[in-house]
Design a protein around this motif. Structure first.
Motif, PDB file in Angstrom:
ATOM      1  N   ASN A 158      28.860  29.004  35.973  1.00 21.00           N
ATOM      2  CA  ASN A 158      29.913  28.006  36.209  1.00 21.00           C
ATOM      3  C   ASN A 158      31.055  28.565  37.054  1.00 21.00           C
ATOM      4  O   ASN A 158      31.549  27.917  37.970  1.00 21.00           O
ATOM      5  CB  ASN A 158      30.493  27.509  34.877  1.00 21.00           C
ATOM      6  N   LEU A 159      31.479  29.784  36.720  1.00 18.95           N
ATOM      7  CA  LEU A 159      32.617  30.385  37.423  1.00 18.95           C
ATOM      8  C   LEU A 159      32.249  30.715  38.872  1.00 18.95           C
ATOM      9  O   LEU A 159      33.049  30.495  39.788  1.00 18.95           O
ATOM     10  CB  LEU A 159      33.103  31.628  36.667  1.00 18.95           C
ATOM     11  N   ALA A 204      35.472  37.671  35.572  1.00 28.37           N
ATOM     12  CA  ALA A 204      35.322  37.003  36.879  1.00 28.37           C
ATOM     13  C   ALA A 204      36.539  37.273  37.759  1.00 28.37           C
ATOM     14  O   ALA A 204      36.421  37.593  38.945  1.00 28.37           O
ATOM     15  CB  ALA A 204      35.141  35.501  36.678  1.00 28.37           C
ATOM     16  N   ALA A 205      37.724  37.159  37.157  1.00 32.20           N
ATOM     17  CA  ALA A 205      38.962  37.399  37.912  1.00 32.20           C
ATOM     18  C   ALA A 205      39.047  38.857  38.372  1.00 32.20           C
ATOM     19  O   ALA A 205      39.584  39.154  39.438  1.00 32.20           O
ATOM     20  CB  ALA A 205      40.173  37.039  37.059  1.00 32.20           C
ATOM     21  N   GLU A 206      38.461  39.754  37.565  1.00 29.51           N
ATOM     22  CA  GLU A 206      38.457  41.190  37.913  1.00 29.51           C
ATOM     23  C   GLU A 206      37.345  41.538  38.901  1.00 29.51           C
ATOM     24  O   GLU A 206      37.340  42.629  39.474  1.00 29.51           O
ATOM     25  CB  GLU A 206      38.279  42.030  36.644  1.00 29.51           C
ATOM     26  N   GLY A 207      36.371  40.615  39.060  1.00 28.58           N
ATOM     27  CA  GLY A 207      35.238  40.879  39.960  1.00 28.58           C
ATOM     28  C   GLY A 207      34.252  41.880  39.399  1.00 28.58           C
ATOM     29  O   GLY A 207      33.749  42.749  40.109  1.00 28.58           O
ATOM     30  N   ASN A 208      33.970  41.775  38.096  1.00 28.94           N
ATOM     31  CA  ASN A 208      33.062  42.723  37.437  1.00 28.94           C
ATOM     32  C   ASN A 208      31.607  42.442  37.837  1.00 28.94           C
ATOM     33  O   ASN A 208      31.016  41.452  37.415  1.00 28.94           O
ATOM     34  CB  ASN A 208      33.239  42.601  35.914  1.00 28.94           C
ATOM     35  N   ALA A 209      31.048  43.321  38.671  1.00 32.28           N
ATOM     36  CA  ALA A 209      29.692  43.115  39.207  1.00 32.28           C
ATOM     37  C   ALA A 209      28.636  43.170  38.110  1.00 32.28           C
ATOM     38  O   ALA A 209      27.661  42.413  38.138  1.00 32.28           O
ATOM     39  CB  ALA A 209      29.398  44.157  40.280  1.00 32.28           C
ATOM     40  N   GLU A 210      28.831  44.051  37.137  1.00 29.91           N
ATOM     41  CA  GLU A 210      27.862  44.205  36.047  1.00 29.91           C
ATOM     42  C   GLU A 210      27.743  42.921  35.223  1.00 29.91           C
ATOM     43  O   GLU A 210      26.696  42.606  34.670  1.00 29.91           O
ATOM     44  CB  GLU A 210      28.314  45.358  35.137  1.00 29.91           C
ATOM     45  N   ALA A 211      28.829  42.165  35.173  1.00 33.86           N
ATOM     46  CA  ALA A 211      28.831  40.908  34.416  1.00 33.86           C
ATOM     47  C   ALA A 211      28.286  39.736  35.236  1.00 33.86           C
ATOM     48  O   ALA A 211      28.176  38.625  34.736  1.00 33.86           O
ATOM     49  CB  ALA A 211      30.249  40.597  33.950  1.00 33.86           C
ATOM     50  N   GLY A 212      27.974  39.979  36.514  1.00 30.51           N
ATOM     51  CA  GLY A 212      27.363  38.924  37.334  1.00 30.51           C
ATOM     52  C   GLY A 212      28.291  38.286  38.349  1.00 30.51           C
ATOM     53  O   GLY A 212      28.028  37.184  38.840  1.00 30.51           O
ATOM     54  N   PHE A 213      29.401  38.980  38.705  1.00 33.24           N
ATOM     55  CA  PHE A 213      30.341  38.425  39.681  1.00 33.24           C
ATOM     56  C   PHE A 213      30.330  39.278  40.945  1.00 33.24           C
ATOM     57  O   PHE A 213      30.551  40.483  40.882  1.00 33.24           O
ATOM     58  CB  PHE A 213      31.751  38.348  39.073  1.00 33.24           C
TER      59      PHE A 213
END
Length: 319
Positions: free
Chosen positions: A73-74, A95-104
């Protein structure tokens, strides 16, 4: 040839001007509501919101999109492919931090807050015959942790880390939506499911009426190790059939998020109409009974949309 092309260009210009005239006469507002799987809580609440917005916002056409929930969604919001989305607080923060491991893929800088809504309870449920009663009992067993890199799966990772467990400790890990996980447990092909959802989620209610279950506790000390935005809460006894006692677990707040380029007026209307129709949302799913304007700004991980800000100032909830 030149004469023919000139005619085409002229015809196109006329069509374009007619089209623009129609748009300015009555602006068509399109609102795509990004939810989650159809057996979760986001989806029925999203359907209710789309009906509320369709009736309450002049000229609005609404649509509900079933998705893999928070992370998808984000990312869709950032790409301009939705106007309002349900998401878990920790996913919004990552998401706001741009964490790649979390999928962003990078910092999602277009996300703007509408409201904190209700808490998601992390609910770990096992078939009674699996013998799983504690987190430690999951070792060597099969568990579904939600769709890969979904908000639910990010919750699973956090809980496991706090409890000193790894996915490798399990006999098998499945990355499945709620309803599919439940079907596998019913068919004795899976021992347990971790679901991050509102209390009384349809998928677990369905499971509990089909086979005897154990609701597995997440101890308060493990929740404290994770820290904000996780809270220690209790799943009250009787929430699910056969659940005879209160069970400690973790909760994470859910948020309604929009994007920066949604107009201030639309964001204002989306916020106001949601709070004006809480009874309709609660009729769609009991989790909405926990939505409270006084708590709507609690723990908001991204800046508020100016349209939402206007609503909270009007209500005296923001100076």
């Amino acid at each position: 040839m030149f004469h023919f092309r000139t005619k085409l260009v002229a015809a196109g210009a006329v069509a374009l001007s007619l089209g623009l005239g129609a748009v300015s006469a009555k602006a068509q507002e399109f609102i795509n509501v990004l939810t989650g799987g159809t057996s979760g809580v986001y989806y029925p609440l999203g359907v209710a919101l789309s009906e509320i917005y369709g009736k309450g916002i002049e000229g609005a056409r609404t649509q509900v999109q079933a998705t893999k929930a928070s992370v998808e969604n984000l990312n869709l919001l950032q790409q301009g492919k939705g106007e309002i989305a349900f998401a878990l607080g920790d996913s919004v923060k990552l998401a706001a931090e741009g964490n790649a491991e979390a999928g962003f893929p990078g910092k999602l800088d277009k996300l703007r807050g509408i409201a904190a809504i209700y808490p998601n309870y992390i609910q770990i449920v096992a078939s009674r015959e699996s013998g799983i009663k504690t987190l430690a009992d999951l070792k060597g067993k099969s568990l579904s942790v939600g769709a890969p890199a979904s908000g639910t799966e990010l919750n699973a990772r956090a809980i496991f880390a706090a409890a000193g467990l790894k996915y490798e400790d399990l006999g098998r890990v499945e990355y499945l939506p709620f309803a599919e996980s439940v079907e596998l447990i019913k068919n004795r092909q899976l021992d347990a499911t971790l679901q991050s959802a509102g209390l009384g989620v349809a998928s677990i209610r369905d499971l509990a009426t089909s086979v005897p279950i154990n609701v597995v506790a997440v101890p308060a000390e493990d929740v404290a190790k994770i820290g904000a935005p996780y809270l220690s809460v209790v799943i009250p006894k009787g929430t699910y059939e056969g659940q005879s006692e209160d069970v400690a677990t973790a909760a994470v707040g859910n948020f309604l998020i929009t994007r920066a380029d949604v107009s201030d007026e639309t964001a204002y209307q989306m916020t106001k109409l949601m709070f004006d129709h809480l009874d309709q949302l609660a009729a769609a799913h009991a989790a909405a009974k926990a939505i409270d304007p006084a708590k709507a700004l609690d723990g908001m991980p991204v800046p508020l949309h100016p349209g939402a800000e206007r609503y909270y100032k009007e209500k005296g909830l923001l100076k």
